[in-house]
Scaffold this motif. Structure first.
Motif, PDB file in Angstrom:
ATOM      1  N   VAL A  42     -26.893  -0.542  -2.656  1.00 45.88           N
ATOM      2  CA  VAL A  42     -28.181  -1.114  -3.043  1.00 45.88           C
ATOM      3  C   VAL A  42     -27.905  -2.261  -4.006  1.00 45.88           C
ATOM      4  N   ARG A  43     -28.866  -3.160  -4.104  1.00 46.87           N
ATOM      5  CA  ARG A  43     -28.722  -4.326  -4.967  1.00 46.87           C
ATOM      6  C   ARG A  43     -29.642  -4.171  -6.180  1.00 46.87           C
ATOM      7  N   LEU A  44     -29.086  -4.288  -7.375  1.00 45.22           N
ATOM      8  CA  LEU A  44     -29.866  -4.231  -8.607  1.00 45.22           C
ATOM      9  C   LEU A  44     -30.086  -5.642  -9.146  1.00 45.22           C
ATOM     10  N   HIS A  45     -31.310  -5.914  -9.545  1.00 48.83           N
ATOM     11  CA  HIS A  45     -31.695  -7.246 -10.010  1.00 48.83           C
ATOM     12  C   HIS A  45     -31.886  -7.247 -11.522  1.00 48.83           C
ATOM     13  N   ILE A  46     -31.335  -8.259 -12.200  1.00 48.15           N
ATOM     14  CA  ILE A  46     -31.507  -8.450 -13.633  1.00 48.15           C
ATOM     15  C   ILE A  46     -32.450  -9.628 -13.834  1.00 48.15           C
ATOM     16  N   PRO A  47     -33.699  -9.390 -14.255  1.00 42.51           N
ATOM     17  CA  PRO A  47     -34.635 -10.500 -14.452  1.00 42.51           C
ATOM     18  C   PRO A  47     -34.339 -11.246 -15.745  1.00 42.51           C
ATOM     19  N   TYR A  48     -34.677 -12.520 -15.778  1.00 46.17           N
ATOM     20  CA  TYR A  48     -34.457 -13.318 -16.969  1.00 46.17           C
ATOM     21  C   TYR A  48     -35.804 -13.729 -17.550  1.00 46.17           C
ATOM     22  N   VAL A 102     -26.248  -8.313 -26.900  1.00 54.38           N
ATOM     23  CA  VAL A 102     -27.234  -9.371 -27.139  1.00 54.38           C
ATOM     24  C   VAL A 102     -26.619 -10.692 -26.719  1.00 54.38           C
ATOM     25  N   PHE A 103     -27.373 -11.481 -25.947  1.00 57.76           N
ATOM     26  CA  PHE A 103     -26.852 -12.723 -25.397  1.00 57.76           C
ATOM     27  C   PHE A 103     -27.624 -13.910 -25.961  1.00 57.76           C
ATOM     28  N   SER A 104     -26.907 -15.014 -26.165  1.00 55.73           N
ATOM     29  CA  SER A 104     -27.542 -16.200 -26.741  1.00 55.73           C
ATOM     30  C   SER A 104     -28.092 -17.144 -25.685  1.00 55.73           C
ATOM     31  N   LYS A 105     -27.622 -17.029 -24.426  1.00 57.73           N
ATOM     32  CA  LYS A 105     -28.067 -17.949 -23.385  1.00 57.73           C
ATOM     33  C   LYS A 105     -27.874 -17.332 -22.009  1.00 57.73           C
ATOM     34  N   TYR A 106     -28.544 -17.931 -21.044  1.00 61.17           N
ATOM     35  CA  TYR A 106     -28.423 -17.518 -19.647  1.00 61.17           C
ATOM     36  C   TYR A 106     -27.048 -17.944 -19.143  1.00 61.17           C
ATOM     37  N   ASP A 107     -26.215 -16.981 -18.761  1.00 62.84           N
ATOM     38  CA  ASP A 107     -24.850 -17.296 -18.340  1.00 62.84           C
ATOM     39  C   ASP A 107     -24.414 -16.288 -17.279  1.00 62.84           C
ATOM     40  N   ALA A 108     -24.496 -16.695 -15.998  1.00 57.07           N
ATOM     41  CA  ALA A 108     -24.143 -15.794 -14.903  1.00 57.07           C
ATOM     42  C   ALA A 108     -22.679 -15.388 -14.956  1.00 57.07           C
ATOM     43  N   ALA A 109     -21.817 -16.302 -15.384  1.00 52.72           N
ATOM     44  CA  ALA A 109     -20.387 -15.994 -15.456  1.00 52.72           C
ATOM     45  C   ALA A 109     -20.114 -14.910 -16.498  1.00 52.72           C
ATOM     46  N   GLU A 110     -20.818 -14.981 -17.632  1.00 52.75           N
ATOM     47  CA  GLU A 110     -20.636 -13.972 -18.678  1.00 52.75           C
ATOM     48  C   GLU A 110     -21.079 -12.598 -18.186  1.00 52.75           C
ATOM     49  N   LEU A 111     -22.196 -12.555 -17.448  1.00 49.84           N
ATOM     50  CA  LEU A 111     -22.659 -11.287 -16.898  1.00 49.84           C
ATOM     51  C   LEU A 111     -21.696 -10.769 -15.836  1.00 49.84           C
ATOM     52  N   ASP A 112     -21.192 -11.679 -15.005  1.00 44.37           N
ATOM     53  CA  ASP A 112     -20.291 -11.277 -13.931  1.00 44.37           C
ATOM     54  C   ASP A 112     -19.036 -10.598 -14.479  1.00 44.37           C
ATOM     55  N   SER A 113     -18.600 -11.019 -15.656  1.00 41.75           N
ATOM     56  CA  SER A 113     -17.411 -10.407 -16.251  1.00 41.75           C
ATOM     57  C   SER A 113     -17.663  -8.961 -16.677  1.00 41.75           C
ATOM     58  N   LEU A 114     -18.932  -8.587 -16.844  1.00 43.36           N
ATOM     59  CA  LEU A 114     -19.264  -7.216 -17.220  1.00 43.36           C
ATOM     60  C   LEU A 114     -19.365  -6.298 -16.003  1.00 43.36           C
TER      61      LEU A 114
END
Length: 285
Positions: free
Chosen positions: A208-214, A238-250
């Motif tokens: 299944v695909r989980l979506h993270i809303p911004y 806590v994140f300072s900006k929208y960063d797909a690469a930073e999320l992808d690393s998690l």
């Protein structure tokens, strides 16, 4: 206003200007929702699978949940934007404020129903009269956040794919059938996309695909609360900006997450289905 606020369980009127304005808005939203729900269509599991019990989706408990969710979203959108450094804040328990999320084995399939809510112009799924939301522990990430799919603003869609256990598939397949039938009864011409993904070669390993809303404002660019858990305890991210690469690393393949998510049917640009929107994610280090 005080009488209606008491009826809807909004608390007592304080006779302070700002508090009265807020309560007036809440009373108005509740009254409007009740009026529109009266004309809503409802599809239950009984109509999809015979010989099952029908439930009433229009009680005040379910209405309260939906209005609380609406208020949380409007509060987030209207808050003042300011920047913070990316950091981790220690917390004692990432689950404490998530009452109302059911584990798949707690869901009774015959108790699931779908209603078209005219007020929000969308299909909503219910379980025993309450909005259906799920939680699953130790979901294994199969694919991290892809940069191949962009939203209307040109940003990567923040979706990641996890392996789906049988208990979760059973509930989501039932939601699919019920919501799809209601969509068909509403004469939608959109193509319906199943929420559980069963690709060739992976039939016995559904995902299944989980979506993270911004968000577009506030102190956090994501609506999803995210925590990191290790042997030392739990930390809120806590994140300072929208960063797909930073999320992808998690969310690397093989990582395990505890997910708390809503089940949101959609119908947009000739595509329809169910989107699983993450409300809270606990990432296991």
């Amino acid at each position: 206003m005080a009488t209606l606020a008491t009826y809807f369980g909004l608390g007592e009127q304080t006779h302070r200007s700002l508090d009265d304005v807020r309560m007036n808005l809440e009373v108005l939203k509740y009254c409007a929702t009740v009026l529109f729900l009266e004309s809503s269509l409802c599809i239950t599991a009984e109509e999809v699978e015979p010989n099952t019990a029908q439930r009433n989706p229009f009680d005040m408990g379910q209405l309260s949940n939906e209005m609380e969710e609406s208020y949380e979203l409007s509060s987030t959108e209207s808050s003042e934007m300011y920047s913070v450094e990316s950091s981790a804040v220690a917390v004692s328990d990432g689950r404490s404020d998530l009452a109302g999320f059911l584990e798949p084995n707690e869901v009774l399939i015959p108790s699931i129903c779908a209603s078209f809510v005219t007020f929000s112009q969308r299909i909503q799924l219910f379980h025993e009269g309450f909005i259906l939301r799920l939680c699953c522990s130790h979901l294994e990430v199969r694919f991290g956040i892809s940069k191949n799919f962009l939203d209307h603003a040109g940003r990567p869609r923040l979706n990641f794919v996890v392996n789906a256990p049988e208990s979760l598939c059973k509930v989501l397949d039932a939601c699919d059938r019920i919501a799809r039938k209601l969509s068909s009864d509403l004469v939608s011409s959109s193509e319906w996309w199943p929420v559980v993904i069963r690709k060739d070669g992976f039939v016995n390993n559904p995902t299944v695909r989980l979506h993270i809303p911004y968000t577009i404002s506030g102190d956090n660019p994501y609506q999803t609360e995210m925590y990191q858990k290790d042997s030392g305890g739990m930390q809120k991210l806590v994140f300072s900006k929208y960063d797909a690469a930073e999320l992808d690393s998690l969310f690397t393949p093989g990582t395990f997450v505890d997910a708390f998510f809503s089940i949101d049917p959609y119908d947009y640009q000739q595509s329809a289905g169910i989107r699983l929107v993450a409300k809270k994610l606990i990432i296991h280090s």
